[in-house]
Design a protein around this motif. Structure first.
Motif, short mmCIF file in Angstrom:
data_model
loop_
_atom_site.label_atom_id
_atom_site.label_comp_id
_atom_site.label_asym_id
_atom_site.label_seq_id
_atom_site.Cartn_x
_atom_site.Cartn_y
_atom_site.Cartn_z
N ALA A 38 0.62 -1.13 -0.19
CA ALA A 38 -0.22 -0.17 -0.17
C ALA A 38 0.64 0.57 -0.71
O ALA A 38 2.27 1.26 0.48
N ALA A 41 4.26 1.86 2.02
CA ALA A 41 4.64 0.63 2.96
C ALA A 41 6.15 0.80 2.99
O ALA A 41 6.45 -0.49 3.92
N HIS A 205 1.91 -1.19 -8.87
CA HIS A 205 -0.23 -1.28 -7.65
C HIS A 205 -0.73 -1.57 -8.76
O HIS A 205 -1.86 -2.42 -7.55
N1 LIG Z 1 12.42 12.02 3.17
C1 LIG Z 1 11.64 11.32 4.08
N2 LIG Z 1 11.25 11.64 5.02
C2 LIG Z 1 10.42 11.32 6.11
N3 LIG Z 1 10.08 10.19 6.32
C3 LIG Z 1 9.84 9.73 4.87
C4 LIG Z 1 10.46 10.18 3.68
N4 LIG Z 1 10.86 9.15 2.66
C5 LIG Z 1 9.77 8.04 3.15
N5 LIG Z 1 9.71 8.56 4.04
C6 LIG Z 1 8.32 7.05 5.03
O1 LIG Z 1 8.39 6.55 5.13
C7 LIG Z 1 7.25 5.61 4.74
C8 LIG Z 1 7.68 4.74 3.19
O2 LIG Z 1 7.98 5.60 2.65
P1 LIG Z 1 7.66 5.08 0.76
O3 LIG Z 1 7.97 5.91 -0.33
O4 LIG Z 1 9.31 4.36 0.67
O5 LIG Z 1 6.57 3.99 1.09
P2 LIG Z 1 5.83 3.66 -0.49
O6 LIG Z 1 5.55 1.72 -0.26
O7 LIG Z 1 6.68 3.75 -2.18
O8 LIG Z 1 4.35 4.33 -1.02
P3 LIG Z 1 4.22 4.67 -2.32
O9 LIG Z 1 3.18 3.19 -2.49
O10 LIG Z 1 2.85 5.65 -1.86
O11 LIG Z 1 5.18 5.73 -3.32
C9 LIG Z 1 6.21 6.42 4.49
O12 LIG Z 1 5.45 6.19 6.20
C10 LIG Z 1 6.99 7.60 3.74
O13 LIG Z 1 6.23 9.14 4.74
#
Ligand SMILES: Nc1ncnc2c1ncn2[C@@H]1O[C@H](COP(=O)(O)OP(=O)(O)OP(=O)(O)O)[C@@H](O)[C@H]1O
Length: 257
Positions: A38, A41, A205
């Motif tokens: 999601a 994640a 996704h």
């Molecule tokens: N530079 C950052 N500073 C603070 N929190 C971060 C940062 N990058 C990611 N996060 C947090 O880390 C967690 C994982 O984020 P990530 O972007 O890896 O998720 P994702 O699975 O790729 O999501 P999406 O499908 O929305 O791209 C989230 O809670 C996000 O808010």
């Protein structure tokens, strides 16, 4: 089977936020692996750490049996590990052929020596070859802004394939691409991957794309890999359905509404 990528105890914290925790993954050469989860994640965090865009808080990463933690994206590219982005990283106001020539010049370590010609014969030949392979040769002299989203994604992936990588990490190759375009895009990418014998790991996704193109899936939830295995097994897993994909709709009973 040769191991190409291995992470052990890979974690990344942003203050109190656990973006990725204790990721232990081994990928063998030639595998096509999907990464699902999601929003938030930890998928992009994982890819960013592996490709040198984000330093891990802890853990180790090996590529081709050698430690790579601490190496930046350019060094990793030269070792054969490259990536594409959710939002293509392109020079929008330059023609497509220039985008490729600049990427090739950068790979030759000449990015700051613009006094030297960028459009050498070898680079133009390499650019034409990848443009043809990715079915975007008709855009060669167009600005990137004139390309539809699917073609921009293909150009970004084409750039990632320059310089003969061994492994490609793709961050949502079909995001923003129309339903009509997405299968053509993936067929094109996968054919290029097959011809080059690449190992691929891609975030996705769209479960139809996952089912059609990957053999193995890593399912992420709250920064943790909750399931790693064959695609059918992972997508049938109750926890994955609860936290990632949603429960499949139950079939209507015969004679039902
Ligand atoms: N530079 C950052 N500073 C603070 N929190 C971060 C940062 N990058 C990611 N996060 C947090 O880390 C967690 C994982 O984020 P990530 O972007 O890896 O998720 P994702 O699975 O790729 O999501 P999406 O499908 O929305 O791209 C989230 O809670 C996000 O808010």
């Amino acid at each position: 089977m040769t191991e190409i990528l291995k992470t052990v105890g890979l974690s990344r914290y942003f203050g109190a936020v656990t973006a990725a925790e204790d990721i232990n993954v081994t990928i063998t050469e030639g595998e096509i692996v999907g990464v699902i989860g999601a929003n938030g994640a930890g998928k992009t965090t994982f890819i960013n750490m592996v490709t040198g865009y984000l330093p891990p808080s802890s853990g180790t990463i090996e590529f081709g049996g050698k430690p790579i933690k601490g190496l930046g994206p350019r060094k990793l590219m030269r070792k054969g590990l490259t990536r594409s982005f959710q939002i293509p990283q392109l020079f929008l106001e330059l023609p497509v052929i220039d985008n490729l020539a600049i990427a090739l010049a950068a790979a030759d370590h000449q990015q700051f020596q613009m006094i030297r010609p960028v459009h050498t014969k070898d680079r133009l030949e390499a650019a034409e070859e990848i443009l043809a392979q990715m079915n975007i040769a008709q855009y060669r002299n167009e600005m990137v802004t004139a390309m539809p989203q699917g073609a921009r994604k293909l150009l970004d992936i084409a750039i990632a394939m320059l310089g003969s990588p061994r492994m490609l990490l793709l961050d949502e190759p079909t995001s923003g691409v129309s339903v009509e375009e997405k299968y053509t895009l993936m067929d094109t990418v996968m054919e290029a991957v097959r011809q080059r014998g690449l190992t691929v790991l891609f975030v996705e996704h769209d479960m139809e794309i996952v089912q059609r193109y990957v053999t193995r899936v890593l399912a992420f939830a709250s920064g943790i890999v909750i399931k790693d295995g064959p695609v059918d097994e992972v997508l049938a897993d109750e926890k994955v359905q609860e936290l990632v994909t949603g429960k499949p709709k139950t079939a209507k009973t015969e004679g039902g509404a």
